[in-house]
Design a protein around this motif. Structure first.
Motif, PDB file in Angstrom:
ATOM      1  N   GLY A 149     120.053 -18.914 -61.659  1.00  6.59           N
ATOM      2  CA  GLY A 149     120.932 -19.966 -60.871  1.00  6.59           C
ATOM      3  C   GLY A 149     121.499 -19.210 -59.504  1.00  6.59           C
ATOM      4  N   LEU A 150     122.055 -18.275 -59.592  1.00  8.23           N
ATOM      5  CA  LEU A 150     122.636 -17.499 -58.625  1.00  8.23           C
ATOM      6  C   LEU A 150     121.537 -17.274 -57.581  1.00  8.23           C
ATOM      7  CD1 LEU A 150     125.051 -14.999 -60.248  1.00  8.23           C
ATOM      8  CD2 LEU A 150     125.752 -16.902 -58.794  1.00  8.23           C
ATOM      9  N   ALA A 151     120.426 -16.563 -58.165  1.00 11.63           N
ATOM     10  CA  ALA A 151     119.409 -16.281 -57.290  1.00 11.63           C
ATOM     11  C   ALA A 151     118.753 -17.471 -56.473  1.00 11.63           C
ATOM     12  CB  ALA A 151     117.882 -15.768 -58.038  1.00 11.63           C
ATOM     13  N   ALA A 152     118.664 -18.587 -57.096  1.00  8.85           N
ATOM     14  CA  ALA A 152     118.251 -19.992 -56.470  1.00  8.85           C
ATOM     15  C   ALA A 152     119.046 -20.377 -55.601  1.00  8.85           C
ATOM     16  CB  ALA A 152     117.763 -20.929 -57.795  1.00  8.85           C
ATOM     17  N   ALA A 153     120.398 -20.088 -55.755  1.00  9.34           N
ATOM     18  CA  ALA A 153     121.347 -20.538 -54.725  1.00  9.34           C
ATOM     19  C   ALA A 153     121.607 -19.726 -53.636  1.00  9.34           C
ATOM     20  CB  ALA A 153     122.506 -20.863 -55.539  1.00  9.34           C
ATOM     21  N   SER A 154     120.722 -18.591 -53.536  1.00 12.19           N
ATOM     22  CA  SER A 154     120.825 -17.592 -52.657  1.00 12.19           C
ATOM     23  C   SER A 154     120.120 -17.730 -51.178  1.00 12.19           C
ATOM     24  CB  SER A 154     121.049 -16.208 -53.142  1.00 12.19           C
ATOM     25  OG  SER A 154     121.814 -15.954 -54.105  1.00 12.19           O
ATOM     26  N   THR A 155     120.467 -17.016 -50.166  1.00  9.26           N
ATOM     27  CA  THR A 155     119.852 -17.152 -49.007  1.00  9.26           C
ATOM     28  C   THR A 155     119.598 -15.750 -48.518  1.00  9.26           C
ATOM     29  OG1 THR A 155     120.437 -19.260 -48.255  1.00  9.26           O
ATOM     30  CG2 THR A 155     119.762 -17.877 -46.638  1.00  9.26           C
ATOM     31  N   LYS A 156     118.509 -15.360 -48.087  1.00  7.23           N
ATOM     32  CA  LYS A 156     118.305 -14.047 -47.735  1.00  7.23           C
ATOM     33  C   LYS A 156     118.960 -13.686 -46.447  1.00  7.23           C
ATOM     34  CE  LYS A 156     115.116 -12.057 -50.460  1.00  7.23           C
ATOM     35  NZ  LYS A 156     115.496 -10.890 -51.220  1.00  7.23           N
ATOM     36  N   LEU A 157     119.832 -12.443 -46.194  1.00  4.90           N
ATOM     37  CA  LEU A 157     120.521 -12.057 -44.970  1.00  4.90           C
ATOM     38  C   LEU A 157     119.673 -11.338 -44.072  1.00  4.90           C
ATOM     39  CD1 LEU A 157     123.889 -10.663 -46.306  1.00  4.90           C
ATOM     40  CD2 LEU A 157     123.340 -12.789 -45.572  1.00  4.90           C
ATOM     41  N   VAL A 158     119.517 -11.661 -42.791  1.00  7.84           N
ATOM     42  CA  VAL A 158     118.314 -11.173 -41.949  1.00  7.84           C
ATOM     43  C   VAL A 158     118.734  -9.800 -41.681  1.00  7.84           C
ATOM     44  CG1 VAL A 158     117.479 -11.196 -39.517  1.00  7.84           C
ATOM     45  CG2 VAL A 158     118.233 -13.421 -40.854  1.00  7.84           C
ATOM     46  N   GLY A 159     117.590  -8.913 -41.818  1.00 10.21           N
ATOM     47  CA  GLY A 159     117.886  -7.611 -41.579  1.00 10.21           C
ATOM     48  C   GLY A 159     118.303  -6.632 -42.746  1.00 10.21           C
ATOM     49  N   VAL A 160     118.533  -7.368 -43.691  1.00 11.07           N
ATOM     50  CA  VAL A 160     118.923  -6.499 -44.874  1.00 11.07           C
ATOM     51  C   VAL A 160     117.916  -6.205 -46.007  1.00 11.07           C
ATOM     52  CG1 VAL A 160     120.655  -6.517 -46.694  1.00 11.07           C
ATOM     53  CG2 VAL A 160     121.510  -7.362 -44.439  1.00 11.07           C
ATOM     54  N   PRO A 161     117.808  -4.969 -46.285  1.00 12.35           N
ATOM     55  CA  PRO A 161     116.692  -5.008 -47.327  1.00 12.35           C
ATOM     56  C   PRO A 161     117.100  -5.265 -48.800  1.00 12.35           C
ATOM     57  CG  PRO A 161     117.901  -2.821 -46.992  1.00 12.35           C
ATOM     58  CD  PRO A 161     118.376  -3.652 -45.952  1.00 12.35           C
ATOM     59  N   ASP A 162     115.806  -5.769 -49.344  1.00 12.30           N
ATOM     60  CA  ASP A 162     115.789  -6.380 -50.606  1.00 12.30           C
ATOM     61  C   ASP A 162     116.631  -5.370 -51.690  1.00 12.30           C
ATOM     62  OD1 ASP A 162     114.593  -8.546 -50.008  1.00 12.30           O
ATOM     63  OD2 ASP A 162     112.697  -8.104 -51.079  1.00 12.30           O
TER      64      ASP A 162
END
Length: 210
Positions: free
Chosen positions: A182-195
């Motif tokens: 659920g947390l993963a599905a509600a998340s948005t990747k931050l630009v320029g930050v490695p996984d």
């Protein structure tokens, strides 16, 4: 004051004073496992973790960690998972690999972002990082009835613990695995930050409770 600060981020009352927690209407339990200097033993930490299992806590927020773990700590994390306790744990502030218990598969490891939505320089990182949350210059409650501004993955962790409490409130009986998804599905990747520094990204409450 460290625990008081984390507690405020999770559940400070909405009373037009100071700060408001992520989930201000939850029941919050303080399980003291460290001394006044923030030091303690694996035995005491594990006892607190097992207390959370025995007393059927739904979410556990652990803004503490060590550079290495041991089998007893790993077993306690697994006991929490099997007992349905969702463990939200600070990734660590070494700037290197994720600490323990956050690094164990049963824990949801939290990295720290700054005000520019970048990875905090101190934030530990690695494939075990699940999500990222604000952890630099976070204002929250402090001992004596006042407020203070602190930084660390310790400050990022209660943001996610509060979000997880909201998730549990809207998804009754959610398992640790469901909460992670659920947390993963509600998340948005931050630009320029490695996984390895942000996992699934920055979760938001509106997406999480839908």
């Amino acid at each position: 004051g460290h625990g008081t600060h984390c507690a405020g981020t999770i559940a400070a009352k909405d009373d037009d004073q100071g700060v408001v927690g992520v989930a201000p209407q939850i029941d919050l339990y303080g399980v003291k496992v460290l001394d006044a200097n923030g030091s303690g033993t694996f035995d005491d930490v594990i006892a607190g973790m097992l207390w959370a299992v025995e007393n059927k806590m739904e979410v556990a927020s652990m803004s503490l960690g060590a550079n290495s773990g041991n089998q007893a700590l790993a077993d306690a994390v697994e006991a929490m998972r099997k007992g349905g306790v969702i463990l939200i744990a600070a990734a660590g502030n070494s700037g290197g690999s994720v600490g323990y218990p956050a690094a164990y598969p049963g824990a949801i490891a939290i990295a720290a972002s700054d005000s520019r939505d970048k990875l905090a320089s101190f934030s530990s990182r690695g494939p075990s990082v699940a999500v990222i949350a604000p952890g630099v210059a976070v204002k929250s409650t402090y001992m004596g009835g006042g407020y203070d501004t602190l930084s660390g993955t310790s400050m990022a962790t209660p943001h996610v613990a509060g979000l997880t409490a909201l998730y549990v409130a809207t998804h009754k009986g959610a398992t640790p695995e469901q909460a992670r998804a659920g947390l993963a599905a509600a998340s948005t990747k931050l630009v320029g930050v490695p996984d390895i520094g942000q996992g699934a990204g920055l979760p938001t409450a509106d997406k999480l409770v839908k």
